[in-house]
Design a protein around this motif. Structure first.
Motif, PDB file in Angstrom:
ATOM      1  N   GLY A  30     -12.212 -19.253   8.979  1.00  0.00           N
ATOM      2  CA  GLY A  30     -13.453 -18.352   8.617  1.00  0.00           C
ATOM      3  C   GLY A  30     -12.825 -17.289   7.530  1.00  0.00           C
ATOM      4  O   GLY A  30     -12.287 -16.432   7.510  1.00  0.00           O
ATOM      5  N   GLY A  31     -13.185 -17.729   6.142  1.00  0.00           N
ATOM      6  CA  GLY A  31     -12.757 -16.897   4.975  1.00  0.00           C
ATOM      7  C   GLY A  31     -13.557 -15.705   4.861  1.00  0.00           C
ATOM      8  O   GLY A  31     -13.382 -14.961   4.081  1.00  0.00           O
ATOM      9  N   VAL A  47      -9.603 -16.358  11.516  1.00  0.00           N
ATOM     10  CA  VAL A  47      -9.783 -15.497  10.369  1.00  0.00           C
ATOM     11  C   VAL A  47      -8.354 -14.650  10.093  1.00  0.00           C
ATOM     12  O   VAL A  47      -7.717 -14.746  10.839  1.00  0.00           O
ATOM     13  N   GLY A  48      -8.429 -14.133   8.676  1.00  0.00           N
ATOM     14  CA  GLY A  48      -7.249 -13.379   8.214  1.00  0.00           C
ATOM     15  C   GLY A  48      -7.435 -11.949   8.488  1.00  0.00           C
ATOM     16  O   GLY A  48      -8.536 -11.332   7.963  1.00  0.00           O
ATOM     17  N   GLU A  79      -9.686 -12.792   3.586  1.00  0.00           N
ATOM     18  CA  GLU A  79      -9.552 -12.146   4.627  1.00  0.00           C
ATOM     19  C   GLU A  79     -10.498 -11.367   5.072  1.00  0.00           C
ATOM     20  O   GLU A  79     -11.858 -11.081   4.292  1.00  0.00           O
ATOM     21  N   MET A  80     -10.664 -10.921   6.477  1.00  0.00           N
ATOM     22  CA  MET A  80     -11.794 -10.025   6.721  1.00  0.00           C
ATOM     23  C   MET A  80     -11.494  -8.790   7.312  1.00  0.00           C
ATOM     24  O   MET A  80     -10.497  -8.272   7.718  1.00  0.00           O
ATOM     25  N   SER A  81     -12.397  -7.727   6.951  1.00  0.00           N
ATOM     26  CA  SER A  81     -12.238  -6.275   7.357  1.00  0.00           C
ATOM     27  C   SER A  81     -12.264  -6.296   9.058  1.00  0.00           C
ATOM     28  O   SER A  81     -12.763  -7.201   9.716  1.00  0.00           O
ATOM     29  N   SER A  82     -12.007  -5.166   9.477  1.00  0.00           N
ATOM     30  CA  SER A  82     -11.779  -4.865  10.922  1.00  0.00           C
ATOM     31  C   SER A  82     -13.545  -4.914  11.241  1.00  0.00           C
ATOM     32  O   SER A  82     -13.563  -5.354  12.616  1.00  0.00           O
ATOM     33  N   LYS A  83     -14.121  -4.403  10.460  1.00  0.00           N
ATOM     34  CA  LYS A  83     -15.577  -4.027  10.755  1.00  0.00           C
ATOM     35  C   LYS A  83     -16.277  -5.689  11.121  1.00  0.00           C
ATOM     36  O   LYS A  83     -16.993  -6.077  11.998  1.00  0.00           O
ATOM     37  N   ASP A  84     -15.954  -6.633  10.395  1.00  0.00           N
ATOM     38  CA  ASP A  84     -16.439  -7.871  10.251  1.00  0.00           C
ATOM     39  C   ASP A  84     -15.640  -8.444  11.343  1.00  0.00           C
ATOM     40  O   ASP A  84     -16.197  -9.675  12.077  1.00  0.00           O
ATOM     41  N   ILE A  85     -14.479  -8.261  11.588  1.00  0.00           N
ATOM     42  CA  ILE A  85     -13.728  -8.977  12.910  1.00  0.00           C
ATOM     43  C   ILE A  85     -14.295  -8.722  14.195  1.00  0.00           C
ATOM     44  O   ILE A  85     -14.694  -9.446  15.115  1.00  0.00           O
ATOM     45  N   LYS A  86     -14.726  -7.310  14.167  1.00  0.00           N
ATOM     46  CA  LYS A  86     -15.443  -6.773  15.315  1.00  0.00           C
ATOM     47  C   LYS A  86     -16.804  -7.612  15.594  1.00  0.00           C
ATOM     48  O   LYS A  86     -17.109  -8.138  16.577  1.00  0.00           O
ATOM     49  N   THR A  87     -17.536  -7.346  14.477  1.00  0.00           N
ATOM     50  CA  THR A  87     -18.966  -8.311  14.589  1.00  0.00           C
ATOM     51  C   THR A  87     -18.746  -9.623  14.949  1.00  0.00           C
ATOM     52  O   THR A  87     -19.576 -10.199  15.831  1.00  0.00           O
ATOM     53  N   VAL A 128     -11.940 -16.273  19.178  1.00  0.00           N
ATOM     54  CA  VAL A 128     -11.583 -15.889  17.831  1.00  0.00           C
ATOM     55  C   VAL A 128      -9.941 -15.899  17.900  1.00  0.00           C
ATOM     56  O   VAL A 128      -9.510 -15.257  18.932  1.00  0.00           O
ATOM     57  N   ARG A 129      -9.383 -16.381  16.754  1.00  0.00           N
ATOM     58  CA  ARG A 129      -8.030 -16.045  16.542  1.00  0.00           C
ATOM     59  C   ARG A 129      -7.804 -15.313  15.172  1.00  0.00           C
ATOM     60  O   ARG A 129      -8.475 -15.770  14.204  1.00  0.00           O
ATOM     61  N   VAL A 130      -6.916 -14.421  15.204  1.00  0.00           N
ATOM     62  CA  VAL A 130      -6.642 -13.701  13.783  1.00  0.00           C
ATOM     63  C   VAL A 130      -5.406 -14.049  13.371  1.00  0.00           C
ATOM     64  O   VAL A 130      -4.305 -14.029  14.138  1.00  0.00           O
ATOM     65  N   ALA A 131      -5.323 -14.491  12.213  1.00  0.00           N
ATOM     66  CA  ALA A 131      -4.046 -14.615  11.552  1.00  0.00           C
ATOM     67  C   ALA A 131      -3.132 -13.302  11.043  1.00  0.00           C
ATOM     68  O   ALA A 131      -3.592 -12.189  10.322  1.00  0.00           O
ATOM     69  N   PHE A 132      -2.088 -13.039  11.686  1.00  0.00           N
ATOM     70  CA  PHE A 132      -1.035 -11.939  11.416  1.00  0.00           C
ATOM     71  C   PHE A 132       0.187 -12.818  10.978  1.00  0.00           C
ATOM     72  O   PHE A 132       1.192 -12.518  11.539  1.00  0.00           O
ATOM     73  N   ASN A 133       0.239 -13.845  10.030  1.00  0.00           N
ATOM     74  CA  ASN A 133       1.352 -14.839   9.613  1.00  0.00           C
ATOM     75  C   ASN A 133       2.084 -14.502   8.590  1.00  0.00           C
ATOM     76  O   ASN A 133       2.670 -15.193   7.868  1.00  0.00           O
TER      77      ASN A 133
END
Length: 316
Positions: free
Chosen positions: A9-10, A28-29, A41-49, A61-66
């Motif tokens: 998810g870019g 997503v990143g 990458e995605m903003s916090s707002k978009d990740i919440k949505t 949902v997986r979030v990359a903190f790599n």
């Protein structure tokens, strides 16, 4: 064990779109924290949505903190993951073992995928990252099915393999070629981002794709992309946990078609179909489209790299 199709998810449209087209999970990143620039990458707002949408539709949902965090960035990383955890994400993708250990202690219910950037290639690597807190290992692109069975049976860890990625000449987390170009630090909300290093929040400038001259000819290091097909039924039989499509930087249309394709293939295999020859034409068409986009992006990155550095063709 259920095998899940994990899609990129870019952006928010891509992330929702891949779930609509059959992906079981999307990665997503987090802005500033993944091995891509903020364009992917995605903003916090978009990740919440996205997390809210995924929850309603029984997706993950997986979030990359790599990227690798400095000591001063750890408090911000913890705060950000705590925020995303409150949204209901199921896991994070990480490279740094110190960060994994910290997240395992603070958020024991989160799945931790040891990223491809961790360069896990042998049994001792796996044991090391498992001890650090990883619950899933992202396998190298050239892993064999014998190794897959060994990791899951003897080492008792979930495994993620790539359906689409690049056979990079170097080890992803240890390549420093991009750092040789002249680019600056950028500080955003307390998070440093060095555009010459994927490990610090920048992107790979594909310096290895600059031609090296040898006599009258020129050569480039191998950086081929691939799309798997015939390995899928074998992976399913061996209980691989995640089949992953890489490509946050590709166009939405291409990624949507890739996910639809792989959803159909995986479902056929789950229903006992092992002859996938009927899918070769479609696979070839997708590969051609991928190559066009990839070549255009590589050309753009090399143009930027050359304009920001004094890199020239190197005679060998």
């Amino acid at each position: 064990m259920t095998t899940k199709l994990l899609a990129p998810g870019g952006n928010l449209e891509m992330a929702v779109g891949v779930l609509e087209r059959g992906a079981d999970a999307v990665y997503v990143g987090a802005r500033g924290w993944s091995r891509r620039t903020e364009n992917y990458e995605m903003s916090s707002k978009d990740i919440k949505t996205l997390a809210q949408y995924a929850s309603v539709h029984n997706k993950e949902v997986r979030v990359a903190f790599n990227t690798i965090a400095s000591s001063t960035e750890f408090p911000l990383m913890l705060k950000t993951i705590e925020e995303f955890n409150s949204y209901g994400i199921e896991g994070v993708i990480m490279t740094d073992p110190g960060a994994m250990s910290l997240i395992r202690d603070r958020f024991p219910d989160l799945e931790i995928h040891a990223s491809a950037g961790a360069n896990i290639i042998n049994e001792n690597d796996i044991k090391f990252y498992r001890a650090a807190g990883a619950t899933c290992i992202v396998a190298p692109c050239n892993i064999t099915m014998d190794e897959i069975k060994f990791i899951q049976d003897d080492l008792n860890l979930k495994l993620e393999i790539f359906l689409h990625s690049n056979n990079c000449f170097t080890y992803l987390g240890k390549c420093t070629m991009s750092s040789y170009i002249k680019q600056d630090w950028h500080i955003e909300n307390g998070k440093n981002r060095f555009f010459g290093s994927p490990n610090r929040g920048g992107h790979c400038n594909r310096i290895c794709q600059i031609a090296w001259e040898s006599g009258e000819s020129s050569v480039k290091m191998t950086n081929d992309a691939f799309l798997l097909l015939n390995a899928i039924p074998v992976a399913l039989r061996n209980g691989v946990s995640y089949l992953k499509v890489q490509g946050r930087e590709y166009g939405n249309s291409l990624i949507f078609d890739m996910i639809s394709f792989y959803r159909e293939v995986i479902d056929k295999c789950k229903n006992g179909e092992n002859d996938l020859s009927g899918y070769l034409f479609k696979l070839n068409e997708l590969s051609k489209r991928r190559d066009v986009e990839r070549d255009m992006r590589t050309a753009g990155l090399l143009k930027i790299a050359k304009s920001n550095s004094e890199i020239k063709r190197i005679e060998i």
